[in-house]
Design a protein around this motif. Sequence first.
Motif, PDB file in Angstrom:
ATOM      1  N   GLY B 103       8.471  -3.566   1.980  1.00 60.54           N
ATOM      2  CA  GLY B 103       7.313  -4.120   2.683  1.00 60.54           C
ATOM      3  C   GLY B 103       7.098  -3.442   4.014  1.00 60.54           C
ATOM      4  O   GLY B 103       5.966  -3.095   4.380  1.00 60.54           O
ATOM      5  N   LEU B 104       8.193  -3.210   4.742  1.00 58.74           N
ATOM      6  CA  LEU B 104       8.068  -2.553   6.047  1.00 58.74           C
ATOM      7  C   LEU B 104       7.591  -1.115   5.876  1.00 58.74           C
ATOM      8  O   LEU B 104       6.760  -0.629   6.653  1.00 58.74           O
ATOM      9  CB  LEU B 104       9.410  -2.595   6.776  1.00 58.74           C
ATOM     10  N   ALA B 105       8.113  -0.439   4.838  1.00 56.25           N
ATOM     11  CA  ALA B 105       7.696   0.940   4.604  1.00 56.25           C
ATOM     12  C   ALA B 105       6.196   1.001   4.305  1.00 56.25           C
ATOM     13  O   ALA B 105       5.475   1.858   4.840  1.00 56.25           O
ATOM     14  CB  ALA B 105       8.490   1.537   3.448  1.00 56.25           C
ATOM     15  N   LEU B 106       5.744   0.076   3.476  1.00 56.79           N
ATOM     16  CA  LEU B 106       4.318   0.031   3.161  1.00 56.79           C
ATOM     17  C   LEU B 106       3.510  -0.198   4.434  1.00 56.79           C
ATOM     18  O   LEU B 106       2.441   0.385   4.633  1.00 56.79           O
ATOM     19  CB  LEU B 106       4.039  -1.108   2.185  1.00 56.79           C
ATOM     20  N   MET B 107       4.079  -1.065   5.305  1.00 51.11           N
ATOM     21  CA  MET B 107       3.364  -1.405   6.529  1.00 51.11           C
ATOM     22  C   MET B 107       3.211  -0.198   7.438  1.00 51.11           C
ATOM     23  O   MET B 107       2.169  -0.003   8.068  1.00 51.11           O
ATOM     24  CB  MET B 107       4.139  -2.478   7.246  1.00 51.11           C
ATOM     25  N   VAL B 108       4.261   0.631   7.481  1.00 51.42           N
ATOM     26  CA  VAL B 108       4.174   1.848   8.287  1.00 51.42           C
ATOM     27  C   VAL B 108       3.017   2.709   7.798  1.00 51.42           C
ATOM     28  O   VAL B 108       2.199   3.207   8.575  1.00 51.42           O
ATOM     29  CB  VAL B 108       5.503   2.629   8.208  1.00 51.42           C
ATOM     30  N   ARG B 109       2.916   2.832   6.457  1.00 49.17           N
ATOM     31  CA  ARG B 109       1.843   3.656   5.904  1.00 49.17           C
ATOM     32  C   ARG B 109       0.481   3.008   6.160  1.00 49.17           C
ATOM     33  O   ARG B 109      -0.520   3.700   6.388  1.00 49.17           O
ATOM     34  CB  ARG B 109       2.044   3.862   4.405  1.00 49.17           C
ATOM     35  N   ILE B 110       0.432   1.685   6.119  1.00 46.89           N
ATOM     36  CA  ILE B 110      -0.832   0.999   6.410  1.00 46.89           C
ATOM     37  C   ILE B 110      -1.242   1.291   7.844  1.00 46.89           C
ATOM     38  O   ILE B 110      -2.394   1.612   8.142  1.00 46.89           O
ATOM     39  CB  ILE B 110      -0.690  -0.522   6.166  1.00 46.89           C
ATOM     40  N   ARG B 111      -0.272   1.221   8.745  1.00 51.14           N
ATOM     41  CA  ARG B 111      -0.574   1.476  10.158  1.00 51.14           C
ATOM     42  C   ARG B 111      -1.053   2.913  10.356  1.00 51.14           C
ATOM     43  O   ARG B 111      -1.970   3.170  11.119  1.00 51.14           O
ATOM     44  CB  ARG B 111       0.672   1.196  10.997  1.00 51.14           C
ATOM     45  N   GLU B 112      -0.441   3.845   9.611  1.00 53.61           N
ATOM     46  CA  GLU B 112      -0.857   5.244   9.743  1.00 53.61           C
ATOM     47  C   GLU B 112      -2.288   5.447   9.284  1.00 53.61           C
ATOM     48  O   GLU B 112      -3.033   6.222   9.877  1.00 53.61           O
ATOM     49  CB  GLU B 112       0.070   6.149   8.919  1.00 53.61           C
ATOM     50  N   SER B 113      -2.688   4.743   8.198  1.00 59.74           N
ATOM     51  CA  SER B 113      -4.020   5.037   7.678  1.00 59.74           C
ATOM     52  C   SER B 113      -5.102   4.092   8.198  1.00 59.74           C
ATOM     53  O   SER B 113      -6.267   4.457   8.189  1.00 59.74           O
ATOM     54  CB  SER B 113      -4.001   5.060   6.141  1.00 59.74           C
ATOM     55  N   TYR B 114      -4.722   2.892   8.657  1.00 62.91           N
ATOM     56  CA  TYR B 114      -5.739   1.966   9.182  1.00 62.91           C
ATOM     57  C   TYR B 114      -5.684   1.838  10.700  1.00 62.91           C
ATOM     58  O   TYR B 114      -6.567   1.257  11.298  1.00 62.91           O
ATOM     59  CB  TYR B 114      -5.553   0.575   8.583  1.00 62.91           C
ATOM     60  N   HIS B 115      -4.585   2.300  11.310  1.00 63.30           N
ATOM     61  CA  HIS B 115      -4.371   2.190  12.758  1.00 63.30           C
ATOM     62  C   HIS B 115      -4.334   0.753  13.242  1.00 63.30           C
ATOM     63  O   HIS B 115      -4.694   0.463  14.371  1.00 63.30           O
ATOM     64  CB  HIS B 115      -5.421   2.984  13.546  1.00 63.30           C
ATOM     65  N   THR B 116      -3.933  -0.155  12.387  1.00 65.30           N
ATOM     66  CA  THR B 116      -3.755  -1.541  12.808  1.00 65.30           C
ATOM     67  C   THR B 116      -2.855  -2.231  11.797  1.00 65.30           C
ATOM     68  O   THR B 116      -2.719  -1.762  10.657  1.00 65.30           O
ATOM     69  CB  THR B 116      -5.101  -2.288  12.882  1.00 65.30           C
ATOM     70  N   ILE B 117      -2.201  -3.324  12.234  1.00 65.40           N
ATOM     71  CA  ILE B 117      -1.445  -4.123  11.264  1.00 65.40           C
ATOM     72  C   ILE B 117      -1.929  -5.569  11.292  1.00 65.40           C
ATOM     73  O   ILE B 117      -1.219  -6.475  10.890  1.00 65.40           O
ATOM     74  CB  ILE B 117       0.076  -4.067  11.500  1.00 65.40           C
ATOM     75  N   GLU B 118      -3.148  -5.777  11.818  1.00 65.88           N
ATOM     76  CA  GLU B 118      -3.730  -7.113  11.786  1.00 65.88           C
ATOM     77  C   GLU B 118      -4.567  -7.240  10.511  1.00 65.88           C
ATOM     78  O   GLU B 118      -5.446  -6.417  10.251  1.00 65.88           O
ATOM     79  CB  GLU B 118      -4.616  -7.339  13.007  1.00 65.88           C
ATOM     80  N   GLU B 119      -4.310  -8.282   9.753  1.00 67.96           N
ATOM     81  CA  GLU B 119      -4.943  -8.398   8.442  1.00 67.96           C
ATOM     82  C   GLU B 119      -6.463  -8.452   8.523  1.00 67.96           C
ATOM     83  O   GLU B 119      -7.157  -7.822   7.731  1.00 67.96           O
ATOM     84  CB  GLU B 119      -4.405  -9.638   7.727  1.00 67.96           C
ATOM     85  N   HIS B 120      -6.991  -9.189   9.533  1.00 63.15           N
ATOM     86  CA  HIS B 120      -8.457  -9.331   9.558  1.00 63.15           C
ATOM     87  C   HIS B 120      -9.133  -8.015   9.928  1.00 63.15           C
ATOM     88  O   HIS B 120     -10.224  -7.719   9.460  1.00 63.15           O
ATOM     89  CB  HIS B 120      -8.877 -10.462  10.501  1.00 63.15           C
ATOM     90  N   GLU B 121      -8.448  -7.201  10.762  1.00 64.22           N
ATOM     91  CA  GLU B 121      -9.041  -5.893  11.091  1.00 64.22           C
ATOM     92  C   GLU B 121      -9.044  -4.977   9.878  1.00 64.22           C
ATOM     93  O   GLU B 121      -9.988  -4.213   9.648  1.00 64.22           O
ATOM     94  CB  GLU B 121      -8.271  -5.248  12.250  1.00 64.22           C
ATOM     95  N   ILE B 122      -7.957  -5.051   9.087  1.00 66.88           N
ATOM     96  CA  ILE B 122      -7.898  -4.259   7.860  1.00 66.88           C
ATOM     97  C   ILE B 122      -9.014  -4.696   6.914  1.00 66.88           C
ATOM     98  O   ILE B 122      -9.715  -3.859   6.332  1.00 66.88           O
ATOM     99  CB  ILE B 122      -6.529  -4.420   7.182  1.00 66.88           C
ATOM    100  N   ALA B 123      -9.197  -6.019   6.814  1.00 65.41           N
ATOM    101  CA  ALA B 123     -10.238  -6.534   5.926  1.00 65.41           C
ATOM    102  C   ALA B 123     -11.614  -6.032   6.350  1.00 65.41           C
ATOM    103  O   ALA B 123     -12.440  -5.653   5.516  1.00 65.41           O
ATOM    104  CB  ALA B 123     -10.201  -8.066   5.915  1.00 65.41           C
ATOM    105  N   GLU B 124     -11.839  -5.995   7.684  1.00 62.71           N
ATOM    106  CA  GLU B 124     -13.125  -5.485   8.177  1.00 62.71           C
ATOM    107  C   GLU B 124     -13.336  -4.041   7.744  1.00 62.71           C
ATOM    108  O   GLU B 124     -14.401  -3.652   7.274  1.00 62.71           O
ATOM    109  CB  GLU B 124     -13.163  -5.572   9.707  1.00 62.71           C
TER     110      GLU B 124
END
Lengths: 513, 142
Positions: B103-124
Amino acid sequence: MASSVSLSEPIHHVALSLADQLPILQIIIPFITAPLIVFLGVRQLAWPLAFLASVLCVVTSSLLLKQVIDGSEISYQLGGWAPPLGIEYRVDAVNAFVLLLISGIASVVLFWARLGLKAEVPERSHALFYALFLLCLTGLMGVVITGDAFNVFVFLEISSLSTYVLIAQGCHQDKRAFTASYNYLIMGTIGATFFVIGIGFLYMATGTLNMADLADRIALQHDNRTIQAAFAFIVVGMGLKAAIYPLHLWMPNAYTFAPSPVVAFLSGTATKMALYVLLRFMFTVFQPAFLEEVPLIEAIILPFAIVAMFASSISAFAQRDLKRMLAHSSVAQLGYMMLGIGLFSHTGLTATVIHLFNHGITKAALFLGVGCYVFVVGGASYEKLKGLGKTMPWTSAAMVIAGLSLIGVPGTAGFVSKWILVQAAFEQGWWIFAFLIVLSSILAVAYVWRMIEALYLASAAEGAMSQEVPFSMLLPLWALALSTLYFGLVTDITLGAAKAAASGLMSGSSGMF
Amino acid sequence: MVEFFTSDFVLGRLNYWFFIFLMMTGLYIVIARSNLVKKIVGLNIFQTSVFMLYISIGKVSGGTAPIFPIDMNIDPNVVYSNPLPHVLILTAIVVGIATTSLGLALMVRIRESYHTIEEHEIAEQEQEIMRKELGLAKEGEV
C-alpha cells in the motif's frame, strides 16, 4: 515436534510415488517457478518458464481429474499430519474441474500475452509480471484445493497481493491504475480481514479449522451467536472479494485500468474463485439447514441480485469504453449467479455453478479481444473501435460470438446458464424472476449492441491505420470464443459437473462442493 | 453503573472489548480519512485488532506456556495454553506487513503521478481526465 504425535500412534513411512504428490505439485510448480523467474533474471526465459509452469498445472489437474472423475476423493495430508490437526488438501470431481478451468484459462492468457503484453507493459517489467502472474495462479489454485479454513485465507492473500500489483501495471497506459489498485487494496484487505475474523469466531466456537470437521461441529450449535456472527463476517468478507453488488465498488475501475491479459485472467478466475469459496462456506461448512435459519437469502441475496442485474446493466450501457462496459457487465452477471443461490434449490445452484464456468470463459474471451484492440489502436473506447470490424475481421468476429454468449443467445454457453436459471425461477413458482431475467438480458442486448455498432456500422476515422493482430494472439482468442459455442451446444460435461456440484451443495455433504 | 463495569461481562472480557474498540477505530479511519497514509494506518490498526482477538482465543485459564519438558515426561495435570492461534496469527502478521508495504509503495507512485496524497484532490484530477475524455469523444462524433 513429531515425537509428540508418535506417542499416540507410530508414524508409518510409506514411499509415495509422484502420482500421490499431484495435489501438492499443483501448488508447488507455479509457486517455485515464480521466484525462479525473478532470480534467473533473464528476460527471454521469463515467458517460456511461466508458460511451461501453467501447462504443467493443466497436466497435473487433468491427471487429478482423471483420478477422481469416478466420484472418489483424494485427501492429501501436508507433511504427513493427519487431517483434523494437520492441513489437508482435498480433491474431488468438481474441485479438480475448477482447477482445470483456472489453469486452462491461465495457459490460454499466457499464450496470448507473449505478444499481446508488449503493447501495455514495457519489456523491462515482463519478468516480474510473469512471476506475479504465477503467484496469483498459485493463490487461486490453493484456495480451491485446500480443505483447511485458515489456509483459504493465506492463499487468498497470496492471490490478492499479486493481483494488486498486476492491476497497478496498467500505470504505463493510464495513471489511474494506481488509484484503482490502491482502492482495491483497501477494500480487499478489509474483506480478507473480515474473513479472518469470521474464521477466528468459528475456531472459538468449534476448536477446529478443518472444513469437514467444522461442518460437523457447527451442525450441533446453530443458535450460537458466535457462529452466527462468524457467518456474517465470512459472507461480507468474501462478498467484497467476489464484488457482489453492493460491495463491487472497487471492480469497475480495477478492471478498466489493469492490463488486458490481467483482466482476462482475473475476470475468468479470481471473482469466480471468491464466489466458489462463498458457496463452499455457505453450503458445506455452514450447511443448507443453517442457511434456512438465518434471514440471509430473502432479505439480502435476492434483492441485491435483482438490483445488480439492472443497475449494473444500465451503467454498462452508459459507458463509452468497451473495457469499462465489460467491467460493469461483470457485476451484473454476478447478479445472476447470486440469484441462483437466492432461489435456494438444486436447479438454482446448478445455474450458479454453470454460469460461473460459462461466464468465466465468455468474459476471458471478451477481455482478450479488448487486448487485441488495445494492441492495434491503443485503446478500447468506442471512438477508437470505429470501423475495426472491417480491418480486424477475425478479432471482431470472435468478439461478436463472445458478445452473443454474454447476452445469452441460443447456441452459446451464456444461453445454457440463463435457461437453467429461468427454469429454477419457474420451479419455485416465481415467474416474476424469470421475467426479470429476460428483461435484464434485453439490457445486455443493448450494451453489446453498442460494441457491435462501433465495430461494424460506424466508418473508420480518416487516415486511421489498423490491421489484424498476429495469429498467435488470434489463436487463444478463438479458442475461447469457440469454446463458448462448444459449451453452448454440448452441455454434457458442464451440466453434468454443475448438477453433481449442486446436489453435493444442497445435501450439505461434507465432501468439498 | 459501577457494577456493570466491574461485572464479568466487561472486566472479564476486557480483551474482546479492546478488540472491538480497536477494530472500529481502524475501520472508521479507513472510511473517514481522505489522506492515503492515514488510511493505511487505519487499515493497520484494523488488522492488529484481529491479532488481539486470535491471541485472546488461545488463552486457557490457568494455562502455562505450551512447551513440553525436554524428556517428554508430560504431566497430565499441567494445563497448557493453546498455541495454534499464535501460529495462525504469525501468518496473518506477515500478510499484514506485505499489505502495508504494498500500500505504501502504491502511495509513493500515486504521489509521483498525482503530486498529492489527499483522496479528494485525486478524485478532482480524475474527474478532470474523465471530462477531457468525454470532450474528445464528443468532438469526434461531430
